[in-house]
Design an enzyme around this catalytic site. Structure first.
Site, PDB file in Angstrom:
ATOM      1  N   ASP A  58       3.428   6.832  -1.956  1.00 37.14           N
ATOM      2  CA  ASP A  58       4.539   7.729  -2.256  1.00 37.14           C
ATOM      3  C   ASP A  58       5.851   7.130  -1.755  1.00 37.14           C
ATOM      4  O   ASP A  58       5.934   6.616  -0.633  1.00 37.14           O
ATOM      5  CB  ASP A  58       4.321   9.095  -1.591  1.00 37.14           C
ATOM      6  CG  ASP A  58       5.514  10.015  -1.789  1.00 37.14           C
ATOM      7  OD1 ASP A  58       5.684  10.516  -2.917  1.00 37.14           O
ATOM      8  OD2 ASP A  58       6.291  10.192  -0.836  1.00 37.14           O
ATOM      9  N   TYR A  63      14.815   6.865   0.065  1.00 33.36           N
ATOM     10  CA  TYR A  63      14.335   6.060   1.181  1.00 33.36           C
ATOM     11  C   TYR A  63      15.017   4.689   1.180  1.00 33.36           C
ATOM     12  O   TYR A  63      14.647   3.794   0.423  1.00 33.36           O
ATOM     13  CB  TYR A  63      12.818   5.897   1.123  1.00 33.36           C
ATOM     14  CG  TYR A  63      12.044   7.202   1.097  1.00 33.36           C
ATOM     15  CD1 TYR A  63      12.594   8.395   1.571  1.00 33.36           C
ATOM     16  CD2 TYR A  63      10.740   7.247   0.598  1.00 33.36           C
ATOM     17  CE1 TYR A  63      11.882   9.585   1.548  1.00 33.36           C
ATOM     18  CE2 TYR A  63      10.020   8.437   0.577  1.00 33.36           C
ATOM     19  CZ  TYR A  63      10.601   9.597   1.043  1.00 33.36           C
ATOM     20  OH  TYR A  63       9.886  10.775   1.010  1.00 33.36           O
ATOM     21  N   LYS A  89      10.122  10.169  -6.788  1.00 29.26           N
ATOM     22  CA  LYS A  89      10.797  11.460  -6.833  1.00 29.26           C
ATOM     23  C   LYS A  89      12.075  11.393  -7.657  1.00 29.26           C
ATOM     24  O   LYS A  89      12.634  10.313  -7.875  1.00 29.26           O
ATOM     25  CB  LYS A  89      11.103  11.928  -5.405  1.00 29.26           C
ATOM     26  CG  LYS A  89       9.841  11.966  -4.524  1.00 29.26           C
ATOM     27  CD  LYS A  89      10.133  12.464  -3.135  1.00 29.26           C
ATOM     28  CE  LYS A  89       8.875  12.471  -2.295  1.00 29.26           C
ATOM     29  NZ  LYS A  89       8.494  11.101  -1.846  1.00 29.26           N
TER      30      LYS A  89
END
Length: 342
Positions: A58, A63, A89
């Site tokens: 994930d 990030y 995401k």
């Protein structure tokens, strides 16, 4: 590359037909969250996870402002990509020429700005950008990211929720129907928002951070029972409550990213005492506990080195006697009805 280990146990991801390893790999630290990582070490860390049997990885554009996706993409080109279910995401779109600002909390990362955008077109652009950074032609699981009060505040959450349902959800639902993505969901820090999304749309999976752990289970009664009823496969992050269940109640221990207050230190100390009595490290019990709930498909853990991955693999496979869970319930440190691992 490390020697290939026997596969981790796998579980169904809700009703999707997908199977994920009970230990997932979380890419947040690879975005230089707390420290600037060596590039080769970051890539080797992902390789070690895959070699150890991890099939769920994930990440997110957030990030490291895309750096985590770049590093994970580099690692996936060195392993069998088809053995990995990749999750990323939507909700942020990169602005590479606008400057990154200083609001994300990442120490390092790419020099690209990010803006929130939960619209239909913004979702499509966010997903395209992720595919380019990852160097892949398919992302298996796509989550609507950070539609919660923690991120947007009480004044902004209503507009963001409706924007996400009218835009991001509609886009992802269309991509799922076309077979472009295999599962859609949300990734947030609040069980209440998970529950709200679960009522508002047809979601396959949800990544919830910090709300179901050995220390506390606020998500248990309402949301997790709803997830089980609807067949939503749960991925859990933050199972150490940002640190204290890994370090124990030491000076400076972190609880939800802040110094732990006295009552939390005392509760963790009591849990750790029982763990020691049964010769089980606190972090092992904390890592395995969430898998006792039938709605939980995988525990997603970040790592910054192959050695850290090896430690997680060892802890999730090590035995925990059932007497430990019984003792925690007898001492009132777990509710009588809280499900525990067999």
């Amino acid at each position: 590359m490390p020697a290939i280990a026997p596969p981790l146990p796998s579980r169904n991801l809700g009703r999707t037909g997908l199977k994920v390893s009970t230990l997932g790999f979380g890419g947040a630290p690879l975005g230089d969250l707390y420290a600037r990582l060596d590039e080769a070490q970051a890539v080797a860390t992902v390789e070690a996870a895959v070699a150890g049997g991890v099939t769920l990885i994930d990440t997110s554009p957030l990030y490291g402002h895309g750096l985590s996706e770049h590093r994970i993409g580099a690692a996936l080109r060195r392993v069998d990509r088809e053995n990995v279910l990749l999750s990323s995401k939507v909700g942020r779109v990169a602005q590479p020429f606008m400057g990154r600002g200083n609001g994300s909390g990442y120490l390092g990362g790419l020099p690209h700005g990010m803006r929130f955008d939960y619209s239909y077109d913004g979702t499509m652009r966010s997903l395209e950008q992720s595919a380019l950074r990852l160097g892949t032609d398919h992302i298996d699981i796509v989550l609507i990211h950070d539609v919660d009060i923690w991120t947007h505040g009480a004044d902004g959450i209503e507009n963001r929720f409706f924007e996400a349902m009218a835009g991001a959800y509609r886009a992802l639902d269309k991509l799922r129907a076309a077979g472009t993505v295999k599962a859609i969901g949300v990734g947030v820090n609040e069980a209440e928002m998970c529950e709200r999304f679960a009522h508002a749309g047809d979601f396959d999976t949800m990544l919830l951070a910090g709300r179901y752990s050995l220390l506390e289970q606020p998500a248990l009664v309402s949301f997790m029972s709803l997830a089980q009823k609807k067949g939503i496969g749960l991925m859990l992050g933050g199972v150490f409550n940002s640190g204290i269940l890994a370090t124990g109640p030491v000076a400076g221990a972190k609880y939800n990213y802040k110094p732990a207050p006295p009552e939390i230190l005392a509760r963790v100390a009591a849990i750790e005492t029982i763990c020691r009595r049964h010769e089980v490290p606190l972090r092992r019990a904390a890592l395995q506990f969430p898998l006792g709930h039938p709605a939980v498909s995988s525990v997603v853990m970040g790592a910054v080195s192959p050695a850290e991955v090896a430690d997680q693999l060892a802890e999730i496979a090590a035995p925990v006697p059932s007497e430990l869970w019984s003792a925690l319930k007898a001492e009132g440190l777990l509710g009588a009805d809280v499900p525990v691992p067999e």
